[in-house]
Each structure stands twice: as C-alpha cells, then as structure tokens.
Enzyme design. Structure first.
Site, short mmCIF file in Angstrom:
data_model
loop_
_atom_site.label_atom_id
_atom_site.label_comp_id
_atom_site.label_asym_id
_atom_site.label_seq_id
_atom_site.Cartn_x
_atom_site.Cartn_y
_atom_site.Cartn_z
N PHE A 1 -62.84 53.89 113.11
CA PHE A 1 -61.98 52.79 112.69
C PHE A 1 -62.36 51.53 113.46
O PHE A 1 -62.45 51.54 114.67
CB PHE A 1 -60.51 53.15 112.93
CG PHE A 1 -59.59 52.02 112.57
CD1 PHE A 1 -59.51 51.56 111.26
CD2 PHE A 1 -58.82 51.39 113.54
CE1 PHE A 1 -58.68 50.50 110.93
CE2 PHE A 1 -57.99 50.34 113.21
CZ PHE A 1 -57.92 49.89 111.90
N GLN A 2 -62.58 50.46 112.75
CA GLN A 2 -62.98 49.17 113.31
C GLN A 2 -64.27 49.26 114.14
O GLN A 2 -64.44 48.55 115.11
CB GLN A 2 -61.84 48.55 114.13
CG GLN A 2 -60.64 48.24 113.25
CD GLN A 2 -59.64 47.30 113.89
OE1 GLN A 2 -59.44 47.34 115.09
NE2 GLN A 2 -59.02 46.46 113.07
N GLU B 1 -60.69 34.55 114.94
CA GLU B 1 -61.72 34.64 115.98
C GLU B 1 -62.77 33.54 115.88
O GLU B 1 -63.36 33.14 116.88
CB GLU B 1 -62.38 36.02 115.96
CG GLU B 1 -61.48 37.14 116.47
CD GLU B 1 -60.57 37.73 115.41
OE1 GLU B 1 -60.51 37.17 114.28
OE2 GLU B 1 -59.91 38.76 115.70
N MET C 1 -69.89 15.04 100.88
CA MET C 1 -71.34 15.10 101.08
C MET C 1 -72.02 15.83 99.93
O MET C 1 -73.10 15.46 99.48
CB MET C 1 -71.65 15.78 102.42
CG MET C 1 -73.08 15.64 102.85
SD MET C 1 -73.62 13.92 102.94
CE MET C 1 -73.42 13.56 104.68
N LYS D 1 -64.22 51.12 124.48
CA LYS D 1 -62.90 51.24 125.07
C LYS D 1 -62.89 52.21 126.25
O LYS D 1 -62.21 51.97 127.25
CB LYS D 1 -61.90 51.68 124.00
CG LYS D 1 -60.46 51.43 124.41
CD LYS D 1 -59.51 51.63 123.24
CE LYS D 1 -58.08 51.34 123.66
NZ LYS D 1 -57.12 51.59 122.57
C1 LIG Z 1 -69.01 26.57 106.12
C2 LIG Z 1 -69.72 25.59 105.27
N1 LIG Z 1 -69.74 25.75 103.93
C3 LIG Z 1 -70.37 24.85 103.15
C4 LIG Z 1 -71.00 23.77 103.69
C5 LIG Z 1 -71.73 22.77 102.80
N2 LIG Z 1 -71.09 21.44 102.91
C6 LIG Z 1 -71.58 20.48 103.72
S1 LIG Z 1 -70.63 19.09 103.72
C7 LIG Z 1 -69.58 19.76 102.58
C8 LIG Z 1 -68.39 18.98 102.09
C9 LIG Z 1 -67.43 18.68 103.18
O1 LIG Z 1 -66.28 18.09 102.63
P1 LIG Z 1 -65.24 17.38 103.55
O2 LIG Z 1 -64.93 18.23 104.71
O3 LIG Z 1 -64.09 16.94 102.75
O4 LIG Z 1 -66.06 16.14 104.13
P2 LIG Z 1 -66.57 14.83 103.35
O5 LIG Z 1 -68.02 15.04 103.09
O6 LIG Z 1 -65.78 14.67 102.13
O7 LIG Z 1 -66.36 13.74 104.35
C10 LIG Z 1 -69.98 21.04 102.23
C11 LIG Z 1 -69.28 21.89 101.24
C12 LIG Z 1 -70.99 23.67 105.10
N3 LIG Z 1 -71.61 22.68 105.75
N4 LIG Z 1 -70.33 24.57 105.87
#
Ligand SMILES: Cc1ncc(C[n+]2csc(CCOP(=O)(O)OP(=O)(O)O)c2C)c(N)n1
Ligand SMILES: [Mg+2]
Lengths: 186, 584
Positions: free
Chosen positions: B114-115, B52, B482, B164
C-alpha cells in the site's frame, strides 16, 4: 590493485586538444567509468544515456575493488566529437561517478570481449566449425554429438568475424559479454 | 561520542545539526515516526502544506531567497509522486533542496505494498542524487551527505527515501563532522591561465558584453558584489538571463536589461553584435540563443560555470573556465588589477554609442489605455509603488512572468524567484509562501496569471494557517495568455483551449479562505488598490482584470536569430516559419 590507477591522458578540455569539434563524423569511443558500487548506480548511467539520447554499443560492469566499493563500467559509445565530450562531462557530474576516462582519446588501449557460440551440425559443417574454431583459438567448452559450445576471447571485430563464419555452419545461439578495456602501458 | 537513537529521531537531529529551521511537509503513514519526533521538539518549524508540489516550491522559494537549502518531508507513494514536478523544477534551476520521503518497510519493498512507489527509480533523473536508506546505521550519515551534495558544486535537489522500519530501528548517530563527503568535491577555483586569457581579451575587446545568469546568484552574495566591481572597473555593458536578475542592479548604468526570447532589444542586439561575450554562470539556454547557428556570430566567448557539462554543451566557447563564480571573479579582478589593465577606450566609446541607439528604440513601450488596465502598466505601477521596500517577487509562468521580468527592477540578488528552466505553472504561489516564511516582515508579491495561479491555489490555506501575508497579484486576462499569443502568431489565430472559462470570483475566493480580496479593473483605481494590498496585514488575492489580448514584446520567435526580433504587433505577420513552429 586499485581500480583508479588509470593513466591520465590529454582530455578533451586540455589546451592541447587538437580535434575538430565541429566535425560531424561519428566516432566510436570506449569509456571507462569508475563508480561507487551502490544500488542503482548502473541505472543512473544507463538512464543518462537513454534520457539524453546517447548510444550504448556495448556495456560491461563489475566490481573491481571490493574494499573500496568501486565498480568499473566499460561503455562503447558512438557520436560526434562534441557529443562524446558531452557524454564524458555528463558522466563526470554524476555524484556516484569517481572518474571517467575516454580510453580512445587517451591513447592506445586493449579491448577484449568474451563470447560463447552454440553451433549445431553434422558431417562436414561440424568438422569445418571445429577447424575454424582452432584457427580463431576458440575453446570447446561443451560438446554433444550434434553441437559444440565454443568460447572465444578477442576484440569485438574478431568475434564479429567468427560469428560471420559460424552462421552458415549452424550457429544457434550467441552470447557476448561486451567489451572490457584497459589503456596500454604502465 | 556517538549516541543510540531511532531513525526518526536521527532525521530530526540531523536536520538540526544542519541548521535547518523550517521543513515544508505533509504527513502520511510512511512518515508517521518522523512526524512523531517533530511533534516532540520546538527547534524546527513544520509548515503543513496542502499539496506536496506546494511543499517543494515553497522550499524552493525559501532556498532562493536565503541561499540555504530548502527541506521537504513527504510520505511514500502519492506523497513522493506529487513532489516530482518540484524536484525537476529545482533540478533545472539548480536550487538546493533536501527532500525526505517515507517508504514502505524494507521487507515490503517490491511487493506492491500500500502506497509503495519506486521513489528512487522515479526521481533518479529528477534529482542531483538520491538514496534509499535500508539500514538505520547509515541514515544520519546519508542525510549529512545529502546536504553536502545539494549545496556543493552546481546546487540541486536530492532525495532520501526512508522505509518505515528504518525510522523505527535504533542505531548510532553519526555527527555531521564524521560524515564522509570527500568523494564529492567539485572543482571550485578556475584555471588561472584561462582567466589570464580572458583578462587579455577584456583589455582588447571593442564590443564586450557580460552575459550573466543564475550561477551568479547561486554562488552567493559575494559573487554579485564582485560582478558589480568588475563591471565598474571595465565599464562593460551587462545583461542577464531571467534567472540572474538582481545580481547587477537594474538601476546600474551599465545594465541593458534581460536578454532572451522576451528580452530587451538592446540586450539581444548587444549579444548578437559583440566581439567578446563573457558568460558568467549562465548556460546558453535555447530561450537565450535563438537559432544556435546564428548566435552571436562575431564574438569570442568565455564561459564561467561550475558545471563542466555546461561548457560546450550548446555553444562552443573559446575560453572555458570551470569554477565557482565568486572564486573566478576574484581571480579575474586580481589579475585585472595586478596587470594594471586598461580597456579599449576608443572601441568602448563607439560600442556604448551603438547601444544608446538601440536603447532609443524603447522596446518596452506599449500603448497604454485609459479604459482597460494594460498588464505592463499594472507592473509599472506595482514597481513604482513598491520600489525601495524590502520586497521579494515570485511569479507564475506565462506572459505576466515575462512582463514582470521586463518591468520590475531588481537591485539585489535573491529577490526574484521564478520558474525558469522548467516553466512550471503553479510555482509562484507556493514559492511566495516559502519566501515569506523565510522573511516574515518583508513584502512578498507573487505576480501571477489567473490560469497558473489556479494550479496551486489550495496553498492559500497554508498562507492563512501560518500567517504568511503573501500578496497574490493576479494579472487576469482570462486567457492562457502565452499560449494564446503563440496561437495567434503560429497557428492562424485558432485559439484552441487557451481561454480561462468558469473562473472563480477571486474576491469571494479570498473571503472563503479568510483573507482579503481586491478586484480592480479601472486604471484610475489601480494605485489605490495596490496600496491597499500592500498595507493590508495578511494575505491578499488581487484580481487585476487586464487587457485580454495584449501580446508580450519584444519577442524572438523560435528558430530565429537575435537580430530578427519582433518589436510590436506591426512586425508579426507570418513571422514564424514551419521550422520554427516545431520548436517550443
Ligand atoms: C504546468 C504547466 N502546464 C502548461 C504549461 C504551458 N503554458 C505556458 S504559459 C501558459 C499559460 C499561462 O496562463 P496564465 O497563468 O493565465 O498566464 P498569462 O500568460 O495569461 O499571463 C501555459 C498553459 C506550463 N508552462 N506549465
Ligand atoms: Mg492569463
């Protein structure tokens, strides 16, 4: 009577707003919020305050226009002028909110709160409680040989003062409604 | 003429009346009556997602690329809770969505059925507005109101929870024109006096800058056209937030590039040094302002925004203008022409000279390599090879997202979809499918990081089933890049859990899904590989193995002002103090 009939004063977004917005002083403001009386509307308003970290010092709500499904929420809040402005704007963008009025900023307003005091005691303390209640124009709405329930209406400050006096005289329980407020004048 | 029908039929009828042509959804017990109605018609296409959250991001991609609201249909309980991330994403980025959730029958609400989940309770702070409809007689009107709310004023996601039994019961259908929407009519025209003040300031300004945001895109294509006209009329420089890319063309001569934490040097220094800042549909987000106390200290600021709560929320402005960007810019231009306005030529000439010096720093330069593919290089090649095509770009979240914003050029609005406010990893793949469904013949590329991409990779199944030839361009650094960058700069190079271990073989993964997989690791092969991806008639998973330790520059460290920007590795020693480390 329409719940919407509130005089519009100078709002914070008016060109003539001369308040110092960088002020860090905490002000207390009373807001009147006219909302659609629909399920969950109070949760929306309270959730907004909780979610954004605003204060609620007092809150009252009741339907004021049955045919128009309008409720009036009166909120006493506190914050810096900038925060108060944000609160007003954030409330204003809720879909279920029709109007927001900062009664404190819009001019003089009357504020009233109702409270019930249960005071238990015997002898002199009991007589003294009754005497003070008379001075404060509190009504006795329940009485036993050892207790009274007083009903008092007034500004929050008056109720605070009465509470301070009742405490040493046997104050057992206190119930307050929170503030209802209207702007003065037509 | 009103017509009796079941609640389920009403849903489909109301969607048709609202001009909906596609719904992204996933069935379950609490929405079976609605699915039954969907089965018996052909006007509305249903895209069966795999999760979803994917449905909501697809609807976002659809909405951002078309300007129309996206529609989602999911079941109660887990269906609704899975949609929550997407709702918040759309709320933060002001994307119009109408999300329909099933609910247990009214007589079971509150029994922990349920749900059963308190969907309106859970999503109240995640939506612009939501409704639990307990009476079939109110259902169709509520749906029409929902579309009105989602698309009026500052757009956003709305949710309707439909028990529902309400779907089964019969009632009169309220047609669109009869639905009451008067109570929600946000102000659209800007205050003419404030606009006059702005025009006057624009005439005097020596160092002006337009700072534009997603509000320009949300206001519709005409807003972008007017913005271009205004920039041409004034010759002021213009920068934009991540969300606003494309409203002014990247090839335009006044374009400074994106601003903000990873924005361009010239854009950020123009913001810092300007004497007049004209914010058009942006919101002074913390990624933009850096340290608020030192934000653009010498400027007067005007702010055009349809949401009064955006004004003075973070930065106090001198000229607040509440209104729709299109209408406000129309009035600005009208007054500008009516007054025969002239800009401060002498001031502007000096300003542009200063900007030219900043531009000469060439802040996006990077050390290329013949051995490994630099992510920036990969994007430069992608840009060069797809320029001029009917192209849409989505991204995941991370370094690759920032590089995409820096190195890809957007000539038009609605061509760039990225998760800005929430920064949701897992956004890009489903969003790309939503875009492709709306634009079947366009080239839709998701610029992804390998870690983000894995978060919703199940949606490749959706792409296959519905023949959405989306291109998944994964800049695979085998790192949560990042996060790794911040750990390097802020946490003493202690790389706690920021590498992507046990990665799948993306080519085999593509084969498993039945689509095409391409792996590229040699810079020499890159162009051919990209062309192969573009030419392939179907979804592609492109595993582009890139330099693992590249950092994304420029960077304004958290808690620093614009003029303390890092331009490259040499600048990074001990840059973020303890105070900045607290910030995200
Ligand atoms: C759902 C979610 N969890 C954690 C983060 C924190 N976060 C921001 S960038 C990142 C790393 C992303 O890695 P990747 O997709 O490989 O991109 P890269 O920075 O390596 O280009 C994380 C864990 C986030 N933005 N969203
Ligand atoms: Mg990565």
């Amino acid at each position: 009577m329409s719940a919407l009939n509130i005089k519009k004063g100078s709002t914070s977004h008016s060109a003539y707003d001369l308040r110092d917005h960088n002020a860090t002083v905490i002000e207390s403001h009373t807001l009147a919020v006219i909302v659609e009386n629909e399920p969950g509307v109070l949760a929306r308003v309270i959730g907004l305050f909780a979610g954004r970290g605003y204060n609620i010092d007092s809150l009252t709500v009741a339907e004021v226009d049955h045919t128009g499904h309008r409720s009036r929420i009166t909120i006493v809040t506190s914050g810096t002028p900038a925060v108060i402005d944000q609160i007003e704007a954030q409330l204003g963008r809720l879909v279920a909110v029709y109007e927001v009025h900062d009664l404190t900023a819009e001019g003089p307003c009357v504020q009233r709160e109702l409270a019930l005091f249960k005071v238990a005691g015997k002898g002199d303390a009991r007589i003294e409680a009754l005497r003070l209640a008379e001075i404060f124009r509190a009504n006795v709405v329940d009485s036993t040989l050892e207790s009274f329930v007083f009903e008092i209406t007034g500004t929050p400050e008056k109720i605070d003062a009465f509470a301070d006096l009742m405490r040493p005289l046997g104050l057992r329980e206190l119930a307050r409604t929170g503030v209802a407020a209207l702007s003065r004048g037509a | 003429m009103t017509k009796q029908m079941t609640g389920a039929k009403m849903v489909v009828q109301a969607l048709k009346d609202q001009g909906v042509d596609v719904v992204f959804g996933y069935p379950g017990g609490a929405v079976l009556p609605i699915y039954d109605e969907i089965f018996q018609q052909n006007d509305i296409r249903h895209i069966l997602v795999r999760h979803e959250q994917g449905a909501v991001h697809m609807a976002e991609g659809y909405a951002r690329s078309t300007g129309k609201p996206g529609v989602v249909l999911v079941t109660s309980g887990p269906g609704a809770t899975n949609a929550v991330t997407g709702l918040v994403d759309a709320l933060m980025d002001s994307i119009p969505l109408v999300v329909l959730t099933g609910q247990v029958p009214t007589f079971m609400i509150g029994t922990d059925g349920f749900q059963e989940a308190d969907t309106v309770g859970i999503t109240r702070p995640c939506t612009k507005h939501n409704w639990l409809v307990k009476d079939t007689a109110k259902l169709s009107e509520t749906i029409h109101q929902a579309f009105h709310v989602a698309t009026s004023g500052r757009p956003g996601p709305v949710l309707i929870d439909i028990p529902k039994d309400v779907q089964f019961a019969q009632a009169d259908y309220t047609p669109m024109e009869k639905a009451r929407v008067q109570h929600y009519q946000p102000r659209k025209t800007g205050d003419a006096e404030q606009i006059a003040r702005l025009v006057e300031m624009m005439e005097q300004a020596e160092r002006p800058v337009f700072y534009t945001g997603g509000g320009v895109i949300n206001s519709g294509p005409r807003a972008s056209a007017l913005l271009r006209e205004l920039v041409a009329a004034t010759d002021f420089p213009i920068t934009s937030t991540l969300m606003g890319l494309g409203s002014y063309p990247a090839s335009g001569k006044n374009w400074l590039g994106m601003l903000g934490m990873h924005g361009l040097y010239e854009a950020n220094l123009a913001m810092h040094g300007c004497d007049l800042m004209i914010n058009v549909g942006a919101r002074f987000d913390d990624r933009i302002t850096g340290r608020v106390k030192d934000f653009s200290p010498h400027s007067r600021k005007a702010h055009i925004d349809i949401d009064p709560s955006s004004i003075n929320k973070v930065i106090r402005v001198d000229v607040p203008i509440v209104g729709d960007v299109t209408l406000v810019l129309e009035e600005v231009l009208r007054q500008w022409k009516a007054r025969g306005s002239k800009t401060n030529k002498a001031g502007l000439t000096k300003w542009w000279k200063q900007i030219a010096e900043w531009r000469a720093v060439d802040c996006l330069s990077f050390k290329n390599s013949e051995k490994t593919i630099k992510p920036q290089h990969a994007l430069q090649r992608l840009e060069a090879l797809t320029k001029g095509m009917d192209r849409y770009i989505t991204t995941e979240v991370g370094q690759h997202q920032m590089w995409a914003a820096q190195f890809l050029g957007f000539e038009d609005p609605n061509r760039w979809m990225t998760s800005g406010g929430l920064g949701t990893m897992g956004y890009g793949l489903p969003a790309s499918i939503g875009v492709q469904i709306a634009h079947p013949d366009a080239l839709v590329i998701n610029v992804a990081g390998e870690a983000s991409w894995l978060m919703n990779m199940q949606e490749m199944g959706t792409a296959m089933q519905f023949r959405a030839p989306v291109k998944q361009f994964i800049l695979n650094n085998e790192r949560l890049g990042m996060v790794r960058q911040w750990q390097e700069l802020l946490h003493g190079e202690r790389y706690s859990h920021s590498w992507s271990d046990a990665l799948p073989d993306f080519v085999k993964l593509a084969e498993a899904f039945g689509c095409k997989g391409i792996k590229c690791q040699d810079p020499k092969d890159l162009d051919d590989a990209i062309m192969e991806m573009i030419r392939y008639d179907g979804p592609v998973i492109f595993d582009c193995l890139v330099e693992k330790h590249e950092n994304c520059f420029p960077m304004i460290p958290s808690g620093k002002p614009h003029n303390e920007m890092l331009l490259g590795e040499a600048d990074t020693q001990g840059v973020i103090g303890a105070k900045g480390a607290v910030l995200v």
